[in-house]
Design an enzyme around this catalytic site. Structure first.
Site, PDB file in Angstrom:
ATOM      1  N   GLU A 127      19.275  -5.394  16.258  1.00  7.50           N
ATOM      2  CA  GLU A 127      19.134  -3.929  16.191  1.00  7.50           C
ATOM      3  C   GLU A 127      17.687  -3.617  16.510  1.00  7.50           C
ATOM      4  OE1 GLU A 127      21.360  -1.776  15.976  1.00  7.50           O
ATOM      5  OE2 GLU A 127      23.067  -2.864  15.202  1.00  7.50           O
TER       6      GLU A 127
ATOM      7  N   LYS B 251      15.043 -11.512   4.543  1.00 12.73           N
ATOM      8  CA  LYS B 251      13.584 -11.341   4.520  1.00 12.73           C
ATOM      9  C   LYS B 251      13.255  -9.897   4.890  1.00 12.73           C
ATOM     10  CE  LYS B 251      10.346 -11.771   7.572  1.00 12.73           C
ATOM     11  NZ  LYS B 251       9.522 -10.606   7.183  1.00 12.73           N
ATOM     12  N   PRO B 252      12.750  -9.141   3.909  1.00 16.47           N
ATOM     13  CA  PRO B 252      12.356  -7.772   4.241  1.00 16.47           C
ATOM     14  C   PRO B 252      11.100  -7.784   5.113  1.00 16.47           C
ATOM     15  CG  PRO B 252      12.228  -8.168   1.852  1.00 16.47           C
ATOM     16  CD  PRO B 252      12.454  -9.483   2.512  1.00 16.47           C
TER      17      PRO B 252
ATOM     18  N   ASN C  93      11.356   0.653   8.016  1.00 18.65           N
ATOM     19  CA  ASN C  93      11.643   2.082   7.850  1.00 18.65           C
ATOM     20  C   ASN C  93      12.756   2.383   6.845  1.00 18.65           C
ATOM     21  OD1 ASN C  93      13.437   0.926   9.614  1.00 18.65           O
ATOM     22  ND2 ASN C  93      13.485   2.659  11.021  1.00 18.65           N
TER      23      ASN C  93
ATOM     24  N   ASP D 178       7.681   2.369  -1.496  1.00 19.58           N
ATOM     25  CA  ASP D 178       7.700   1.275  -0.517  1.00 19.58           C
ATOM     26  C   ASP D 178       7.354   1.784   0.886  1.00 19.58           C
ATOM     27  OD1 ASP D 178       8.024  -1.455  -0.231  1.00 19.58           O
ATOM     28  OD2 ASP D 178      10.213  -1.458  -0.257  1.00 19.58           O
TER      29      ASP D 178
ATOM     30  N   GLU E  96      26.331  -2.907  13.960  1.00 17.74           N
ATOM     31  CA  GLU E  96      26.385  -2.870  12.501  1.00 17.74           C
ATOM     32  C   GLU E  96      27.376  -1.783  12.105  1.00 17.74           C
ATOM     33  OE1 GLU E  96      22.044  -2.757  11.358  1.00 17.74           O
ATOM     34  OE2 GLU E  96      22.559  -4.792  10.720  1.00 17.74           O
TER      35      GLU E  96
ATOM     36  N   ILE F   9       0.856  -1.196   0.000  1.00 14.78           N
ATOM     37  CA  ILE F   9       0.000   0.000   0.000  1.00 14.78           C
ATOM     38  C   ILE F   9       0.891   1.244   0.000  1.00 14.78           C
ATOM     39  CG2 ILE F   9      -1.830   1.228   1.275  1.00 14.78           C
ATOM     40  CD1 ILE F   9      -2.703  -1.597   0.480  1.00 14.78           C
TER      41      ILE F   9
ATOM     42  N   GLY G  18      19.558  -3.917  22.034  1.00 14.87           N
ATOM     43  CA  GLY G  18      20.228  -4.800  21.089  1.00 14.87           C
ATOM     44  C   GLY G  18      21.515  -5.423  21.550  1.00 14.87           C
TER      45      GLY G  18
ATOM     46  N   GLY H 273      14.567  -1.499  19.243  1.00 11.64           N
ATOM     47  CA  GLY H 273      13.962  -0.181  19.425  1.00 11.64           C
ATOM     48  C   GLY H 273      14.671   0.684  20.448  1.00 11.64           C
TER      49      GLY H 273
ATOM     50  N   PRO I 183      10.123  -6.733  21.376  1.00 14.71           N
ATOM     51  CA  PRO I 183       9.429  -8.033  21.549  1.00 14.71           C
ATOM     52  C   PRO I 183       9.829  -9.064  20.486  1.00 14.71           C
ATOM     53  CG  PRO I 183       7.875  -6.212  21.758  1.00 14.71           C
ATOM     54  CD  PRO I 183       9.171  -5.608  21.324  1.00 14.71           C
TER      55      PRO I 183
ATOM     56  N   ALA J 264      13.302  -4.406   9.236  1.00 13.88           N
ATOM     57  CA  ALA J 264      12.150  -3.583   9.626  1.00 13.88           C
ATOM     58  C   ALA J 264      11.717  -2.771   8.403  1.00 13.88           C
ATOM     59  CB  ALA J 264      12.543  -2.652  10.769  1.00 13.88           C
TER      60      ALA J 264
ATOM     61  N   CYS K 251      14.721   4.313  14.597  1.00 15.15           N
ATOM     62  CA  CYS K 251      14.919   3.628  15.878  1.00 15.15           C
ATOM     63  C   CYS K 251      15.751   4.435  16.867  1.00 15.15           C
ATOM     64  CB  CYS K 251      15.597   2.294  15.620  1.00 15.15           C
ATOM     65  SG  CYS K 251      17.073   2.484  14.625  1.00 15.15           S
TER      66      CYS K 251
END
Ligand code: NAD
Length: 485
Positions: free
Chosen positions: A251, A177-178, A154, A95, A459, A29, A455, A253, A232, A152, A285
């Site tokens: 990585e 996996k996006p 963003n 996206d 990275e 969407i 985390g 929140g 979570p 994630a 984040c």
């Protein structure tokens, strides 16, 4: 007519686009209009199997190439990404809904930086020689094997590159996996890597929800999992990886503090607070969403903040004049609006914003609350939207204790013209990625990641190499072996 954002197929495995329409359809969407612009299908067990077995088979030959050869491919991919920056930025905007003004400078460009940086390091990954008298030990920096990356929503291009580039530089293969919310951009990263000469099967993309992520994380062939997501999810994925004794990078929140002392340059402090709360409509984040302002500067700071926030341009994100986009989904918008209502109900003073914007799509006005206290929900929970909480403080000692009173520890920032104080305060803040007189800079050269619930691992920078490789040590005896019997 098919929308230009619609990918050729849902997955990219073994160097080509692959489809399996038996997988659950995932609508894409466009957040600025609410219209469906593309569809992908979640990976079926057959697709997951194809991706994992391909990546497992391709890894050994990839690791046997010299680092310089691997690096050359990554650097070529970086060049291609830069050449196509505009097209990739337009896609990133479809996206995520983030304004093109941002995506042109922050997404494919940052992905290209990671490919170039780790491509440059690939040829220099060596071990040590450790003299032991006549004997010696040597160490070898080896790849971990098959890595899984989970993203994630963003920064879909950046996350694929921040995970893929160091993994591949070290000789690993990856199945990425996006997020199901933003499935489009990682496919382009895979396509470009292969165009740059990456052997088939080394970097693969599969789509799906948490269930597909779970299937990847628990597969015994997988050696490492790198997740960008919420706390979570991080706890679940970390536990699942631990059951298989897999390496992890998490990585997660944050609810980071940004501390502004009386002596700070007000314009710079306001700029830092804007960058640390409203970039990507607050969906970052590391944002400094608890802005602690010393009492002497408070009203001046709030007045300039309200003035400058009023200059945000909301509108069509594909228009380069727009500098503030929508929330990524309707659901995310409703979650954030729920927090705004809680802020009002719990007695925070609304300085600006506070409502859904009168536009199509999922826009929320940039929102600032003042007189926020430590116990309010908006000061404790990660909102992941454009909601800034301004809290007052008197003393340095007090603000350090309050800033650290959170389960999170991703980032922290300090604005002051007293340099001893800046370093003294930063030294005591429990956070992984910190800023002095700035906020949210994340160059590939600097380590990025959190402490506490935010985390594990880092990275970017040379630190990322440590998290995508392991050290083998070899003792070499030159003389006879002595034994007790
Ligand atoms: P999320 O935790 O809902 O999902 C993250 C990813 O994990 C998605 O791809 C999802 O499909 C997958 N997933 C969900 N359950 C899973 C499971 N059981 N096993 C394996 N995979 C699973 O996060 P989100 O809503 O997509 O992103 C927002 C969150 O990400 C925020 O908390 C934000 O702070 C965090 N984030 C952190 C960083 C960072 O670098 N520290 C960067 C961006 C976002």
């Amino acid at each position: 007519m098919t929308h230009p954002a619609q990918p050729k197929a849902s997955h990219f495995i073994n160097g080509e686009y692959v489809e399996d329409t038996a997988g659950t359809p995932i609508p894409v969407i466009y957040a600025a209009t609410g219209e469906q612009i593309a569809t992908v299908h979640a990976a079926t067990p057959a697709i997951v199997e194809q991706a994992l077995s391909t990546a497992k088979a391709a890894q050994k030959a990839w690791a046997k190439m010299t680092g310089t050869e691997r690096g050359r491919i990554l650097r070529r991919a970086a060049d291609i990404m830069r050449t196509r920056n505009r097209d990739l930025s337009v896609l990133e905007t479809y996206d995520t809904g983030k304004p093109l003004q941002e995506t042109l400078v922050a997404d494919a460009t940052s992905g290209a930086d990671a490919l170039e940086y780790f491509g440059g390091l690939a040829g220099s990954l060596t071990g040590e020689h450790i003299p032991m008298g006549e004997d010696w030990v040597y160490t070898v920096r080896e790849a971990l094997g098959l890595c899984v990356g989970i993203g994630a929503w963003n920064y879909p291009t950046q996350i694929a590159c921040w995970k893929g580039a160091p993994a591949l530089a070290c000789g690993n293969s990856m199945v990425f996996k996006p997020s199901e919310t933003t499935p489009l951009c990682a496919l382009k990263v895979a396509e470009i890597l292969h165009e740059a000469g990456l052997p088939a099967g080394v970097f693969n993309v599969v789509q799906g929800m948490g269930e597909v992520g779970g299937a990847l994380v628990t597969d015994p062939r997988v050696d490492k999992v790198s997740l960008t997501g919420s706390v979570p999810t991080g706890k679940k994925v970390y536990a699942a990886a631990a059951a298989g004794m897999k390496h992890v990078t998490m990585e997660l929140g944050g609810k980071s503090p940004l501390i502004i002392f009386d002596d700070a340059d007000v314009e710079n402090a306001v700029g830092g607070a804007i960058n640390g709360n409203f970039y990507s409509s607050g969906q970052v984040c590391s944002n400094g969403t608890r802005v602690f302002v010393q009492k002497g500067i408070k009203e001046k700071f709030l007045a300039r903040l309200a003035e400058r926030t009023g200059a945000a341009v909301l509108g069509d994100p594909q228009d380069e004049a727009t500098n503030f986009g929508p929330m990524v989904t309707e659901n995310q918008m409703n979650i954030v609006l729920g927090y705004v209502e809680k802020g009002k109900a719990e007695g925070a003073r609304l300085i600006c914003g506070g409502n859904r914007a009168d536009l199509p799509g999922f826009f929320i006005q940039p929102t600032v609350f003042a007189d926020v206290t430590d116990d309010m929900t908006i000061a404790r929970e990660e909102i992941f939207g454009p909601v800034m909480s301004v809290l007052d403080f008197d003393t340095e000692e007090e603000v350090i204790a309050r800033a650290n009173d959170t389960e999170f520890g991703l980032s922290a920032g300090v604005f002051t013209n007293d340099f001893s104080r800046a370093h003294r305060v930063i030294g005591q803040l429990e956070a992984g990625s910190c800023f002095i007189n700035s906020y949210n800079d994340a160059p590939v050269e600097a380590p990025f990641g959190g402490v506490k619930a935010s985390g594990v691992g880092r990275e970017n920078s040379k630190e990322a190499i440590k998290h995508f490789s392991q050290v083998k040590s070899v003792y070499v005896r030159m003389g006879d072996v002595e034994a007790a019997f």
